[in-house]
Design a protein around this motif. Structure first.
Motif, PDB file in Angstrom:
ATOM      1  N   PRO A  54       0.784  -1.003   0.003  1.00 26.24           N
ATOM      2  CA  PRO A  54      -0.112   0.240  -0.096  1.00 26.24           C
ATOM      3  C   PRO A  54       0.969   1.330  -0.068  1.00 26.24           C
ATOM      4  CG  PRO A  54      -0.897  -1.573   1.482  1.00 26.24           C
ATOM      5  CD  PRO A  54       0.195  -2.127   1.201  1.00 26.24           C
ATOM      6  N   ALA A  55       1.883   1.247   0.639  1.00 27.96           N
ATOM      7  CA  ALA A  55       2.684   2.602   0.849  1.00 27.96           C
ATOM      8  C   ALA A  55       4.105   2.268  -0.079  1.00 27.96           C
ATOM      9  CB  ALA A  55       3.043   2.510   2.267  1.00 27.96           C
ATOM     10  N   GLY A  56       4.535   1.316  -0.595  1.00 30.16           N
ATOM     11  CA  GLY A  56       5.727   1.124  -0.963  1.00 30.16           C
ATOM     12  C   GLY A  56       6.978   0.811  -0.109  1.00 30.16           C
ATOM     13  N   THR A  57       6.522   0.911   1.088  1.00 33.89           N
ATOM     14  CA  THR A  57       7.642   0.759   1.947  1.00 33.89           C
ATOM     15  C   THR A  57       8.524  -0.467   1.842  1.00 33.89           C
ATOM     16  OG1 THR A  57       6.362   1.750   3.453  1.00 33.89           O
ATOM     17  CG2 THR A  57       8.352   0.837   4.378  1.00 33.89           C
ATOM     18  N   THR A  58      10.079  -0.545   1.761  1.00 35.39           N
ATOM     19  CA  THR A  58      10.971  -1.475   1.451  1.00 35.39           C
ATOM     20  C   THR A  58      11.646  -1.994   2.545  1.00 35.39           C
ATOM     21  OG1 THR A  58      12.439  -0.171   0.655  1.00 35.39           O
ATOM     22  CG2 THR A  58      10.988  -1.053  -0.790  1.00 35.39           C
ATOM     23  N   TYR A  59      12.034  -3.357   2.603  1.00 38.71           N
ATOM     24  CA  TYR A  59      12.642  -3.921   3.962  1.00 38.71           C
ATOM     25  C   TYR A  59      13.784  -4.759   3.229  1.00 38.71           C
ATOM     26  CZ  TYR A  59       8.474  -2.600   6.321  1.00 38.71           C
ATOM     27  OH  TYR A  59       7.474  -1.570   6.838  1.00 38.71           O
ATOM     28  N   TYR A  60      14.959  -4.782   3.800  1.00 43.50           N
ATOM     29  CA  TYR A  60      16.032  -5.813   3.114  1.00 43.50           C
ATOM     30  C   TYR A  60      16.700  -6.352   4.215  1.00 43.50           C
ATOM     31  CZ  TYR A  60      15.468  -2.418  -0.953  1.00 43.50           C
ATOM     32  OH  TYR A  60      14.985  -1.934  -1.906  1.00 43.50           O
ATOM     33  N   ALA A  61      17.022  -7.799   3.816  1.00 43.98           N
ATOM     34  CA  ALA A  61      17.993  -8.348   4.899  1.00 43.98           C
ATOM     35  C   ALA A  61      19.444  -7.660   4.624  1.00 43.98           C
ATOM     36  CB  ALA A  61      18.299  -9.773   4.188  1.00 43.98           C
ATOM     37  N   ASP A  62      20.227  -7.860   5.774  1.00 43.45           N
ATOM     38  CA  ASP A  62      21.384  -7.321   6.053  1.00 43.45           C
ATOM     39  C   ASP A  62      22.409  -7.517   4.676  1.00 43.45           C
ATOM     40  OD1 ASP A  62      21.353  -7.556   9.501  1.00 43.45           O
ATOM     41  OD2 ASP A  62      20.575  -6.027   8.251  1.00 43.45           O
ATOM     42  N   ALA A  63      22.208  -8.881   4.303  1.00 45.58           N
ATOM     43  CA  ALA A  63      23.223  -9.484   3.261  1.00 45.58           C
ATOM     44  C   ALA A  63      23.144  -8.832   1.987  1.00 45.58           C
ATOM     45  CB  ALA A  63      22.924 -11.091   3.109  1.00 45.58           C
ATOM     46  N   VAL A  64      21.943  -8.238   1.905  1.00 48.55           N
ATOM     47  CA  VAL A  64      21.759  -7.461   0.338  1.00 48.55           C
ATOM     48  C   VAL A  64      21.566  -6.316   0.552  1.00 48.55           C
ATOM     49  CG1 VAL A  64      20.679  -9.784  -0.551  1.00 48.55           C
ATOM     50  CG2 VAL A  64      19.205  -7.740   0.333  1.00 48.55           C
TER      51      VAL A  64
END
Length: 125
Positions: A54-64
């Motif tokens: 809905p908001a386009g908020t992104t999350y990433y693993a530390d490795a990438v």
């Protein structure tokens, strides 16, 4: 029922780039999160990145973090993963997923995703 189809995997030399796509069979609003996960032989799937649609908020693993970028095109019901600076340790089967994590702190938890694609292989040599 959501159907997900990944594309864009392949082989690349270390330091190169690949772009993965995940097409959804229905409006991604039906699932408030979409994510990319990968699986190494003999291991469980691990999170790569996720997006709260809905908001386009992104999350990433530390490795990438800093190398990969997740994005979406709502009009096309498609999610993308741009992978730059690939390393041999990024070699894995990559899966896209859609679901309703029980809180944004769980968006990188594979157990909170209900729908999965068939996977696409990424090989970095």
């Amino acid at each position: 029922h959501v159907q997900l189809v990944e594309s864009g995997g392949g082989s690349v030399a270390a330091g190169g780039s690949l772009s993965l796509s995940c097409s959804s069979s229905e409006d991604t609003y039906a699932s408030n999160c979409m994510g990319w996960f990968r699986q190494f032989p003999g291991q469980e799937r691990e999170a790569v990145a996720a997006i709260y649609t809905p908001a386009g908020t992104t999350y990433y693993a530390d490795a990438v973090q800093g190398r990969f970028t997740i994005s979406q095109d709502k009009a096309k019901n498609t999610m993308y993963l741009q992978m730059n600076g690939l390393k041999p340790e990024d070699t894995a089967m990559y899966y896209c997923a859609a679901g309703h994590p029980k809180g944004l702190y769980r968006v990188l938890w594979s157990t909170d995703y209900q729908y999965w694609g068939q996977g696409t292989q990424v090989t970095v040599s």
